[in-house]
Write a protein that holds these residues in place. Structure first.
Motif, PDB file in Angstrom:
ATOM      1  N   LYS A 134      -0.098   4.415  -0.687  1.00 32.23           N
ATOM      2  CA  LYS A 134      -0.622   5.789  -0.652  1.00 32.23           C
ATOM      3  C   LYS A 134       0.419   6.757  -0.105  1.00 32.23           C
ATOM      4  N   ASN A 162      -5.473   4.539  -2.119  1.00 37.44           N
ATOM      5  CA  ASN A 162      -6.885   4.883  -2.039  1.00 37.44           C
ATOM      6  C   ASN A 162      -7.116   6.023  -2.815  1.00 37.44           C
ATOM      7  N   ARG A 170       2.982   6.992   7.464  1.00 38.26           N
ATOM      8  CA  ARG A 170       2.597   8.022   6.501  1.00 38.26           C
ATOM      9  C   ARG A 170       2.582   9.336   7.159  1.00 38.26           C
ATOM     10  N   ILE A 182      -7.892   0.421  -3.166  1.00 41.31           N
ATOM     11  CA  ILE A 182      -8.255  -0.428  -1.846  1.00 41.31           C
ATOM     12  C   ILE A 182      -9.175   0.477  -1.024  1.00 41.31           C
ATOM     13  N   ARG A 236      -2.810  -6.307   2.885  1.00 39.96           N
ATOM     14  CA  ARG A 236      -2.619  -5.018   2.318  1.00 39.96           C
ATOM     15  C   ARG A 236      -1.876  -4.237   3.530  1.00 39.96           C
ATOM     16  N   ILE A 237      -0.642  -4.084   3.092  1.00 46.02           N
ATOM     17  CA  ILE A 237       0.385  -3.781   3.825  1.00 46.02           C
ATOM     18  C   ILE A 237       1.063  -2.335   3.448  1.00 46.02           C
ATOM     19  N   GLY A 238       1.140  -1.509   4.201  1.00 47.24           N
ATOM     20  CA  GLY A 238       1.452   0.036   4.023  1.00 47.24           C
ATOM     21  C   GLY A 238       2.461   0.293   4.698  1.00 47.24           C
ATOM     22  N   SER A 239       2.365   0.758   6.192  1.00 44.74           N
ATOM     23  CA  SER A 239       3.385   1.378   7.028  1.00 44.74           C
ATOM     24  C   SER A 239       4.525   0.462   7.060  1.00 44.74           C
ATOM     25  N   MET A 261     -12.190  -4.726   6.916  1.00 42.46           N
ATOM     26  CA  MET A 261     -11.292  -4.296   7.784  1.00 42.46           C
ATOM     27  C   MET A 261     -11.849  -4.392   9.322  1.00 42.46           C
ATOM     28  N   MET A 307      -3.813  -5.752   7.497  1.00 42.40           N
ATOM     29  CA  MET A 307      -3.137  -4.518   7.306  1.00 42.40           C
ATOM     30  C   MET A 307      -1.882  -4.777   8.306  1.00 42.40           C
ATOM     31  N   SER A 308      -0.799  -3.693   8.196  1.00 41.11           N
ATOM     32  CA  SER A 308       0.467  -3.803   9.184  1.00 41.11           C
ATOM     33  C   SER A 308       0.093  -4.335  10.393  1.00 41.11           C
ATOM     34  N   VAL A 314       0.724  -1.229  -0.123  1.00 40.59           N
ATOM     35  CA  VAL A 314      -0.014  -0.035   0.015  1.00 40.59           C
ATOM     36  C   VAL A 314       0.847   1.307  -0.073  1.00 40.59           C
ATOM     37  N   MET A 330     -13.701  -8.132   1.105  1.00 40.13           N
ATOM     38  CA  MET A 330     -12.835  -7.643   1.567  1.00 40.13           C
ATOM     39  C   MET A 330     -13.463  -7.084   2.873  1.00 40.13           C
TER      40      MET A 330
END
Ligand SMILES: *Cc1c(COP(=O)(O)O)cnc(C)c1O
Length: 221
Positions: A25, A46, A216, A67, A207-210, A153, A191-192, A23, A151
């Protein structure tokens, strides 16, 4: 740690049936390129304008995942290239995706977002609404979308039992639909902060971002 090292660390422990979406974004194309050069091809965004912009500037073999919550009037911007839309939360949105997919001579893969968290703010269908949609005549008219999974959360909480129960509830619905519909194969959850638990509970896509790109910073955008 670098982006490549973070990716490596996460991927080492992933079961073969789990897809990692990075992810990206708010993150610059330079960092995405770093991940790309480390072999990553699935990226999640996003914000539609950011997604469009990055698609233009980055390699064509990236699979872009939309996402976040998606407004109907924005679908046309991503319809030519988006790989998977994760957060479909209404029939109206599905109809618009179908219309734009048709214009682009495509079939667009979609996930239905299911509301599993306690929080009021999270979008999505509840279990009954989801089953009603699958049984509806309106859905049968849509030939340019394919619903490939669900999906969800989990609640943003430290309580692992709450998260676990929410993921388990989503998995239960997923399994039920998967026995009825051959296209249902993807369960996007985790997620993370909660992906390990999500995988334990049957996720096929995280879905992994940080944990890949670092925290962010919204103050700069
Ligand atoms: C931002 C976002 C993620 C990634 O969150 P991290 O906590 O940074 O891993 C995953 N899913 C959705 C829908 C998001 O908006």
């Amino acid at each position: 740690m670098s982006v490549a090292e973070n990716l490596q660390r996460i991927k080492q422990k992933l079961p073969a049936h789990v897809t990692l979406v990075a992810v990206s974004k708010t993150k610059p194309v330079e960092l995405i390129t770093e991940a790309y050069n480390a072999g990553q091809r699935d990226f999640g965004e996003n914000y539609i304008q950011e997604l469009e912009d990055k698609n233009k500037r980055l390699p064509a073999d990236i699979r872009w995942h939309a996402i976040g919550h998606l407004q109907s009037n924005k679908v046309k911007y991503i319809a030519p290239f988006v790989y998977l839309i994760h957060a479909v939360d209404s029939l109206k949105l599905l109809q618009e995706i179908n219309k734009q997919a048709l214009k682009n001579s495509r079939v667009i893969n979609c996930l239905l977002q299911i509301h599993i968290a306690k929080e009021e703010t999270k979008f999505g269908f509840d279990v009954t609404e989801c089953e009603e949609l699958f049984n509806s005549e309106a859905l049968k008219q849509l030939h340019n979308i394919k619903i490939v999974g669900l999906m969800g959360m989990a609640t943003n909480t430290e309580n692992q039992n709450v998260i676990k129960d929410e993921f388990a509830a989503l998995k239960k619905l997923f399994d039920k639909l998967a026995t009825q519909y051959a296209d249902i194969k993807t369960l996007s959850m985790g997620m993370s902060s909660d992906y390990k638990l999500a995988i334990q509970e049957g996720s096929t896509l995280i879905r992994i971002g940080s944990s890949i790109f670092g925290e962010r910073d919204y103050s700069k955008s």
